[in-house]
Design a protein around this motif. Structure first.
Motif, PDB file in Angstrom:
ATOM      1  N   GLN A  42       0.857  -1.183   0.000  1.00 55.29           N
ATOM      2  CA  GLN A  42       0.000   0.000   0.000  1.00 55.29           C
ATOM      3  C   GLN A  42       0.897   1.238   0.000  1.00 55.29           C
ATOM      4  O   GLN A  42       1.836   1.327   0.802  1.00 55.29           O
ATOM      5  N   ILE A  43       0.604   2.173  -0.881  1.00 54.10           N
ATOM      6  CA  ILE A  43       1.317   3.440  -0.910  1.00 54.10           C
ATOM      7  C   ILE A  43       0.318   4.585  -0.783  1.00 54.10           C
ATOM      8  O   ILE A  43      -0.886   4.408  -0.969  1.00 54.10           O
ATOM      9  N   PHE A  48       3.959   8.810  -4.142  1.00 56.80           N
ATOM     10  CA  PHE A  48       4.330   8.481  -5.517  1.00 56.80           C
ATOM     11  C   PHE A  48       3.181   8.768  -6.464  1.00 56.80           C
ATOM     12  O   PHE A  48       2.021   8.522  -6.125  1.00 56.80           O
ATOM     13  N   LYS A  49       3.496   9.248  -7.636  1.00 58.38           N
ATOM     14  CA  LYS A  49       2.536   9.176  -8.726  1.00 58.38           C
ATOM     15  C   LYS A  49       2.391   7.707  -9.105  1.00 58.38           C
ATOM     16  O   LYS A  49       3.351   6.943  -9.027  1.00 58.38           O
ATOM     17  N   ILE A  50       1.200   7.301  -9.503  1.00 57.70           N
ATOM     18  CA  ILE A  50       0.935   5.885  -9.736  1.00 57.70           C
ATOM     19  C   ILE A  50       1.896   5.293 -10.764  1.00 57.70           C
ATOM     20  O   ILE A  50       2.507   4.237 -10.548  1.00 57.70           O
ATOM     21  N   LEU A 103      -7.439   1.600  -5.968  1.00 58.82           N
ATOM     22  CA  LEU A 103      -7.356   2.850  -5.218  1.00 58.82           C
ATOM     23  C   LEU A 103      -8.373   2.875  -4.088  1.00 58.82           C
ATOM     24  O   LEU A 103      -9.511   2.430  -4.256  1.00 58.82           O
ATOM     25  N   VAL A 104      -7.931   3.400  -2.961  1.00 61.26           N
ATOM     26  CA  VAL A 104      -8.822   3.670  -1.828  1.00 61.26           C
ATOM     27  C   VAL A 104      -8.631   5.151  -1.494  1.00 61.26           C
ATOM     28  O   VAL A 104      -7.724   5.509  -0.735  1.00 61.26           O
ATOM     29  N   PRO A 105      -9.444   6.026  -2.079  1.00 64.54           N
ATOM     30  CA  PRO A 105      -9.244   7.456  -1.873  1.00 64.54           C
ATOM     31  C   PRO A 105      -9.316   7.894  -0.415  1.00 64.54           C
ATOM     32  O   PRO A 105      -8.684   8.889  -0.041  1.00 64.54           O
ATOM     33  N   ARG A 151      -5.933   8.930   0.044  1.00 65.59           N
ATOM     34  CA  ARG A 151      -5.067   8.740  -1.110  1.00 65.59           C
ATOM     35  C   ARG A 151      -4.213   7.481  -1.008  1.00 65.59           C
ATOM     36  O   ARG A 151      -2.993   7.529  -1.126  1.00 65.59           O
ATOM     37  N   TYR A 152      -4.860   6.344  -0.863  1.00 63.86           N
ATOM     38  CA  TYR A 152      -4.117   5.089  -0.791  1.00 63.86           C
ATOM     39  C   TYR A 152      -4.308   4.269  -2.057  1.00 63.86           C
ATOM     40  O   TYR A 152      -5.384   4.246  -2.655  1.00 63.86           O
ATOM     41  N   ALA A 153      -3.243   3.587  -2.444  1.00 67.92           N
ATOM     42  CA  ALA A 153      -3.280   2.639  -3.556  1.00 67.92           C
ATOM     43  C   ALA A 153      -2.646   1.338  -3.084  1.00 67.92           C
ATOM     44  O   ALA A 153      -1.642   1.334  -2.380  1.00 67.92           O
ATOM     45  N   TYR A 154      -3.270   0.215  -3.477  1.00 72.71           N
ATOM     46  CA  TYR A 154      -2.755  -1.119  -3.178  1.00 72.71           C
ATOM     47  C   TYR A 154      -2.282  -1.741  -4.479  1.00 72.71           C
ATOM     48  O   TYR A 154      -3.021  -1.754  -5.472  1.00 72.71           O
TER      49      TYR A 154
END
Length: 258
Positions: A190-191, A217-219, A238-240, A247-250
């Motif tokens: 997760q970032i 990070f940009k995706i 994405l989990v906004p 602003r989380y991305a897995y």
């Protein structure tokens, strides 16, 4: 006085975004100091201890497990029965959900206090013993040396990459993840993503002040970094916003060629 404090805070934020980044050594030293100060007002919250998160603590692990299973299902997999490692286990909120599913759970953290707490919480909630590894943020490769390369079936990492001192540190952790994974292993990381606003930008200095926004990070940027470290991205979700932040991305990763 309130307006003055707000103005000063805004000025410091602007400096953090536009000033040159601090050195890697200064940032890692600041990270070590931050996570060693267990008496700091928000330390237990930031470390995801039960005493810090309260009732929310019990909902974190099941949510992360569900997301992990959803991503793994895209490859026709589930949480493996072998060896699962969590990078940044904190106070065990995730560990109590993952540890009962695998033969061996390994918790890695920068804080020995959190490793002890994680072990105690897993034992209390599941009756399981776990293995713990203390990591220095300057040398994440020592985890590979201790556990052995190619020995981990699943690596998970939640609410950690934004706390890493720099993008260089993140790259080092990704290389360690690559080296730890078995040939058919997988990782879910997760970032916190940079959405192009000033709020979403990495801070690059003043670790203690910006701890939860240090490294974003940009995706497409993170995708490329993973590939450069020998990790193949498969799926990203994405989990906004969740209960803890925004602003989380897995990302689901395997070893390239695995």
């Amino acid at each position: 006085m309130g307006l003055l404090r707000a103005a000063l805070s805004g000025a410091r934020d602007t400096v953090s975004r536009v000033a040159p980044p601090q050195s890697q050594r200064a940032l890692t030293d600041a990270a070590l100091a931050h996570w060693s100060d267990t008496e700091a007002p928000r330390w237990a919250v930031e470390s995801h201890w039960r005493s810090g998160l309260g009732e929310l603590w019990s909902s974190v692990g099941p949510r992360q497990l569900a997301l992990t299973r959803s991503l793994l299902a895209s490859l026709g997999r589930d949480v493996p029965e072998g060896r699962v490692l969590e990078w940044g286990c904190g106070g065990g909120a995730n560990a109590v959900s993952f540890a009962p599913l695998c033969r061996e759970y390994v918790g890695v953290d920068i804080s020995q206090h959190s490793l002890d707490e994680c072990r105690d919480q897993v034992l209390t909630h599941t009756g399981r013993e776990i293995r713990t590894v203390l990591v220095d943020p300057a040398t994440p490769e020592t985890v590979v040396a201790e556990l052995g390369p190619g020995t981990i079936d699943l690596v998970v990492c939640f609410y950690v990459f934004e706390l890493l001192p720099s993008s260089r540190s993140a790259t080092q952790v990704l290389r360690a993840v690559h080296d730890l994974l078995a040939a058919d292993g997988a990782a879910v990381i997760q970032i916190k993503y940079d959405d192009g606003t000033w709020t979403g930008a990495a801070r690059r200095r003043d670790y203690h002040r910006h701890v939860a926004h240090m490294t974003t990070f940009k995706i497409h940027e993170f995708w490329a970094i993973c590939e450069q470290q020998g990790l193949r991205p498969h799926v990203l979700t994405l989990v906004p916003e969740d209960e803890l932040d925004t602003r989380y991305a897995y990302v689901l990763l395997t070893r390239s060629g695995g």
